[in-house]
Design an enzyme around this catalytic site. Structure first.
Site, PDB file in Angstrom:
ATOM      1  N   ASP A  66      -1.094   1.191  -3.944  1.00  0.00           N
ATOM      2  CA  ASP A  66      -2.009   0.197  -4.500  1.00  0.00           C
ATOM      3  C   ASP A  66      -3.354   0.794  -4.857  1.00  0.00           C
ATOM      4  OD1 ASP A  66      -2.959   0.530  -1.898  1.00  0.00           O
ATOM      5  OD2 ASP A  66      -3.529  -1.578  -1.690  1.00  0.00           O
TER       6      ASP A  66
ATOM      7  N   SER B 142       0.818  -1.204   0.000  1.00  0.00           N
ATOM      8  CA  SER B 142       0.000   0.000   0.000  1.00  0.00           C
ATOM      9  C   SER B 142       0.862   1.268   0.000  1.00  0.00           C
ATOM     10  CB  SER B 142      -0.949  -0.032   1.207  1.00  0.00           C
ATOM     11  OG  SER B 142      -1.888   1.006   1.155  1.00  0.00           O
TER      12      SER B 142
END
Length: 448
Positions: free
Chosen positions: A243, A104
């Site tokens: 992401d 992420s």
């Protein structure tokens, strides 16, 4: 064995904590749990696997695919795709399992493995525990024609982008938007979706080289987006993370529009369309008090959960709610996605701008952010934060001082020996003063 799964999959330093061996073992175990909990009528289970742009995703993808195929699972390779894209295609392709390789918004050296069940939803805690429990156990390996097949799925980006564009329902012509892709998983899909929806798109930080993901850009570093929006005279800018499951915005003057403001914009939009389930939005305890007050003034109920999109999702699922999110930019719209989706969020805000003819600054003005101060107090016994009488008395005094126009939140960290002190008040000076005073009490009373 220490617990592997955190609130968002298994995450750590790639090739340090998160090794190829661990990725392979996790995937084999996930395949075993999947096969035993499902009904496949003689066919092999199907998994889809995607990743962000980190260089370590290449070897981790190979390990995950090897584990799944060796356990008899067919695999479709989606390539570099946002987490919400993998979630969408898990459902759209009727896959039994989705796997996303990403850390992420973390720095490039980290990576992570996230498993998704049928329909593209996050695994329940019980399933994650079952996967951990089955690791490294003896097993009978399939041979011959019973091993899994591995196939590329080259149209993943086009299918995901088409899904996103289909949520808009009207052209976005005439809106100039800057999209900061964080050199991450949405570097192709994000600009494509916005352009296909009709917006004029200036894509920045969309040249990933495997090493530059989240490096001085994206939702955790808004400065480059702010400068670019102003320099190009754009109407709005959006910043994704690595992401692309979160999104923050800036207005035409470069002022930040955070997740709370975005959530407020979308809540009012959905209610106007009659699509805000139970006139309720799900947020977290960290949401700004100004957001809560604005929603209450508009007749919208705010439900608050623990910090983490996982908990927002759980509450939305339990109550059947259609909108939820976090101040950090995770926004979940259950009619279109099973997880936070940064590109979807940007498109829905752009749609609201097109429908109303208003700039994002005007739309965001529905709420006034109260000054919010967060002080981290390390090296303390966080377990006693909710029981120490002197600390509780200090908190009560601070709450009384602030009244209805402010708020105090003491939150023990879930991963470190520290306590987070958050204070909101009418002025920044008052918020800072109260936060510093409470932090001193935490240090004095909870010192290790």
């Amino acid at each position: 064995m220490a617990k592997l799964f955190g609130t968002d999959g298994v995450r750590g330093l790639a090739n340090g904590h998160l090794t190829a061996e661990l990725a392979l073992d996790l995937s084999v175990s996930a395949a075993h749990v999947l096969v035993e909990s499902g009904s496949f009528d003689g066919r092999r289970p199907l998994a889809v696997v995607g990743r962000d742009t980190r260089i370590s995703g290449q070897f981790l993808e190979a390990a995950v695919v090897a584990g799944l195929a060796s356990a008899g699972v067919d695999v479709l390779l989606l390539g570099e795709l946002p987490t919400p894209g993998v979630a969408y295609l898990t459902g759209a392709l009727d896959a039994d399992l989705g796997v996303m390789l990403s850390a992420s918004h973390n720095a490039m050296p980290d990576n992570g493995i996230k498993f998704l069940s049928r329909g593209g939803v996050k695994l329940d805690d019980a399933i994650e525990e079952a996967i951990e429990a089955r690791m490294e156990e003896p097993w009978e390996r399939p041979v011959g024609g019973d091993v899994g097949r591995v196939t590329a799925h080259p149209t993943a980006i086009e299918e995901y982008a088409a899904h996103l564009v289909g949520t808009v329902g009207r052209p976005l012509a005439g809106i100039k938007v800057v999209l900061d892709c964080a050199h991450g998983a949405a570097s192709v899909a994000g600009p494509k979706a916005l352009a296909d929806a009709g917006a004029e798109v200036i894509a920045i930080c969309a040249e990933p080289d495997g090493l530059n993901i989240n490096d001085g850009c994206g939702s955790t570093h808004l400065e480059v987006l702010q400068r670019t929006v102003v320099a190009h005279g754009a109407d709005v800018g959006f910043a994704l993370d690595g992401d692309a499951d979160r999104c923050l915005a800036v207005d035409a003057q470069g002022h930040v529009v955070d997740g709370d403001q975005i959530l407020a914009i979308l809540a009012l939009s959905l209610r106007e369309e009659g699509r805000l389930a139970a006139d309720t939005v799900v947020a977290t305890v960290m949401s700004n008090l100004g957001f809560v007050q604005a929603m209450q003034a508009a007749g919208i109920v705010v439900r608050q959960t623990a910090v983490g999109d996982r908990y927002v999702l759980e509450d939305m699922k339990t109550g059947g709610y259609s909108l939820g999110g976090e101040q950090s930019g995770h926004v979940i719209m259950s009619a279109h996605a099973t997880t936070g989706d940064g590109v979807l969020t940007a498109l829905q805000v752009l749609k609201r701008m097109a429908v109303t003819g208003l700039p994002i600054a005007a739309l965001a003005s529905v709420m006034t952010r109260l000054p919010q101060v967060l002080v981290n107090v390390p090296g303390v016994d966080k377990a006693r934060a909710d029981s120490d009488e002197a600390l509780l008395a200090a908190v009560h005094e601070a709450v009384s001082e602030l009244g209805a126009a402010g708020r105090v939140l003491l939150r023990p960290s879930g991963t470190e020996p520290l306590v987070r002190v958050m204070v909101e008040a009418v002025t920044a000076d008052q918020a800072q003063g109260v936060a510093d005073r409470l932090a001193d009490v935490v240090r004095e009373r909870l010192a290790l």
